[in-house]
Design a protein around this motif. Structure first.
Motif, short mmCIF file in Angstrom:
data_model
loop_
_atom_site.label_atom_id
_atom_site.label_comp_id
_atom_site.label_asym_id
_atom_site.label_seq_id
_atom_site.Cartn_x
_atom_site.Cartn_y
_atom_site.Cartn_z
N GLY A 84 54.47 5.40 24.76
CA GLY A 84 54.07 6.52 24.34
C GLY A 84 53.87 7.83 26.21
O GLY A 84 53.07 9.10 25.33
N HIS A 85 53.58 7.45 26.60
CA HIS A 85 53.08 8.16 28.56
C HIS A 85 53.33 9.78 27.88
O HIS A 85 54.95 9.61 27.85
N ALA A 86 53.44 10.35 28.29
CA ALA A 86 53.97 12.42 27.45
C ALA A 86 53.95 13.01 28.72
O ALA A 86 52.36 12.20 29.28
N LEU A 87 54.09 14.30 28.49
CA LEU A 87 53.91 14.97 29.60
C LEU A 87 53.36 17.19 29.26
O LEU A 87 54.32 16.95 28.10
N ILE A 88 52.34 17.18 28.96
CA ILE A 88 52.12 18.68 28.30
C ILE A 88 52.14 19.82 29.65
O ILE A 88 51.90 19.74 31.09
N GLY A 103 48.82 12.23 44.71
CA GLY A 103 50.02 11.46 43.32
C GLY A 103 51.08 12.56 43.15
O GLY A 103 51.86 11.94 42.14
N GLN A 104 51.45 13.74 43.40
CA GLN A 104 52.35 14.77 42.65
C GLN A 104 52.95 14.63 43.19
O GLN A 104 54.26 14.77 44.25
N THR A 105 54.33 14.13 41.60
CA THR A 105 55.63 15.05 42.43
C THR A 105 56.94 15.45 41.76
O THR A 105 57.62 15.79 41.93
N VAL A 106 56.42 16.02 41.13
CA VAL A 106 56.72 17.14 40.02
C VAL A 106 55.67 18.55 40.48
O VAL A 106 54.66 18.72 39.59
N PHE A 107 56.37 19.82 40.97
CA PHE A 107 55.77 20.84 41.04
C PHE A 107 55.72 21.92 40.66
O PHE A 107 55.77 23.04 40.68
N CYS A 163 63.54 23.90 39.70
CA CYS A 163 62.26 23.00 39.24
C CYS A 163 63.26 22.40 37.87
O CYS A 163 63.52 23.17 37.14
N ILE A 164 62.63 21.06 38.01
CA ILE A 164 63.51 20.17 37.01
C ILE A 164 62.47 20.48 35.42
O ILE A 164 63.40 19.99 34.43
N PHE A 165 61.22 20.70 35.81
CA PHE A 165 61.16 20.63 34.69
C PHE A 165 61.02 22.77 33.95
O PHE A 165 60.64 22.50 32.53
N CYS A 166 61.31 23.23 34.94
CA CYS A 166 61.82 24.57 34.02
C CYS A 166 63.07 24.34 33.42
O CYS A 166 63.42 24.31 32.64
N LEU A 191 57.96 12.91 26.91
CA LEU A 191 57.57 11.60 27.43
C LEU A 191 58.09 11.68 28.04
O LEU A 191 59.31 11.83 28.23
N ASP A 192 57.58 11.06 28.90
CA ASP A 192 58.19 10.75 30.02
C ASP A 192 59.00 9.62 30.14
O ASP A 192 59.51 9.03 29.72
N ILE A 193 60.40 10.70 31.41
CA ILE A 193 61.01 9.75 31.72
C ILE A 193 61.01 7.72 32.36
O ILE A 193 61.86 7.08 32.11
N SER A 194 60.07 8.12 32.96
CA SER A 194 59.24 6.72 33.66
C SER A 194 57.79 6.34 33.34
O SER A 194 56.68 6.36 33.96
N PRO A 195 57.64 5.84 31.94
CA PRO A 195 56.15 5.60 31.47
C PRO A 195 55.63 4.49 32.08
O PRO A 195 56.16 3.73 32.48
N PHE A 210 53.11 22.36 36.68
CA PHE A 210 51.50 21.94 36.47
C PHE A 210 52.06 20.93 35.45
O PHE A 210 52.79 21.65 34.46
N HIS A 211 51.35 19.85 35.19
CA HIS A 211 51.62 19.71 33.65
C HIS A 211 49.74 17.97 33.79
O HIS A 211 49.94 18.04 34.78
N LEU A 212 50.43 18.10 32.33
CA LEU A 212 49.55 16.91 32.33
C LEU A 212 49.31 15.50 31.43
O LEU A 212 50.80 16.52 30.37
N HIS A 213 49.26 14.40 32.17
CA HIS A 213 49.38 13.49 31.77
C HIS A 213 49.40 13.07 30.44
O HIS A 213 47.25 13.14 30.70
N LEU A 214 49.09 12.70 29.33
CA LEU A 214 49.07 11.74 28.49
C LEU A 214 49.01 10.54 28.57
O LEU A 214 50.69 9.93 28.11
P1 5GP Z 1 53.58 13.24 38.62
O1 5GP Z 1 53.43 12.73 39.85
O2 5GP Z 1 54.17 14.86 39.10
O3 5GP Z 1 51.95 14.00 38.38
O4 5GP Z 1 54.18 12.69 37.28
C1 5GP Z 1 55.31 12.90 38.06
C2 5GP Z 1 55.76 12.71 35.99
O5 5GP Z 1 57.32 13.04 36.02
C3 5GP Z 1 56.34 11.74 36.70
O6 5GP Z 1 55.55 10.37 35.77
C4 5GP Z 1 57.63 11.42 36.33
O7 5GP Z 1 58.05 9.66 36.06
C5 5GP Z 1 57.80 11.77 35.14
N1 5GP Z 1 59.35 12.72 35.56
C6 5GP Z 1 59.89 13.24 36.71
N2 5GP Z 1 61.50 13.94 36.10
C7 5GP Z 1 61.25 13.99 34.83
C8 5GP Z 1 62.27 13.94 33.62
O8 5GP Z 1 63.47 14.30 34.04
N3 5GP Z 1 62.52 13.24 32.66
C9 5GP Z 1 60.78 13.52 32.22
N4 5GP Z 1 61.17 13.16 30.91
N5 5GP Z 1 60.20 12.95 33.03
C10 5GP Z 1 60.06 12.73 34.27
#
Ligand code: 5GP
Ligand code: ZN
Length: 138
Positions: A39-43, A94-98, A6-9, A31-35, A100-104
């Motif tokens: 300021g788009h961030a992830l909890i 639309g979940q791409t990272v499995f 898991c990338i978030f782990c 901060l989200d890597i692809s905001p 849990f995260h909360l988008h801000l």
């Molecule tokens: P989801 O689509 O699962 O709700 O959101 C996943 C988010 O994680 C996406 O907005 C994507 O840009 C972000 N993300 C994916 N990989 C990475 C990473 O390696 N680093 C950061 N900071 N954000 C990531």
């Protein structure tokens, strides 16, 4: 609990760098890597939970509490005009990272990316609405 794939782990463990804006024993916020906006961030909880179905409800409640605190702080600092808190579960949503995260997502009037989250509408007849309501009553 962590998932070795898991990338978030990996971000939580510091194995992959992130632009972290807040951290405590339970959460990391970066901060989200692809905001979607500035300021788009992830909890992100440090424990690996796949999604809203999997997460401990107390952890989910604390994530939202932190969301309130950070939305307020970020709105002051970024001078944004509005704010979305968003949370996706499963590919269909639309979940791409499995993990849990909360988008801000700070929102800015007049910004070029203002149609994010704008969905078209479906129509249901009154009987269908009643059926849906009845089927969902807790
Ligand atoms: P989801 O689509 O699962 O709700 O959101 C996943 C988010 O994680 C996406 O907005 C994507 O840009 C972000 N993300 C994916 N990989 C990475 C990473 O390696 N680093 C950061 N900071 N954000 C990531
Ligand atoms: Zn994880």
């Amino acid at each position: 609990m962590r998932d070795s794939n898991c990338i978030f782990c990996k971000i939580v463990a510091g194995e992959i760098p992130s632009n972290t804006i807040y951290e405590d024993e339970e959460f990391k916020v970066f901060l989200d890597i692809s905001p979607a906006t500035k300021g788009h961030a992830l909890i992100v909880p440090k424990q690996h939970y796949k999604d809203i179905y999997d997460i401990d409800e107390e952890v989910a409640a604390r994530a939202m509490k932190l969301g309130k605190k950070l939305a307020t702080h970020m709105t002051e600092v970024l001078a944004c005009d509005g704010f979305n808190l968003m949370q996706n579960n499963n590919e269909a949503a639309g979940q791409t990272v499995f993990h849990f995260h909360l988008h801000l997502i700070p929102r800015y009037l007049g910004s070029k990316n203002n149609d994010i989250l704008n969905w078209s509408h479906e129509t249901f007849m009154a009987e269908e609405m009643a059926e849906i309501r009845d089927s969902l009553a807790l």
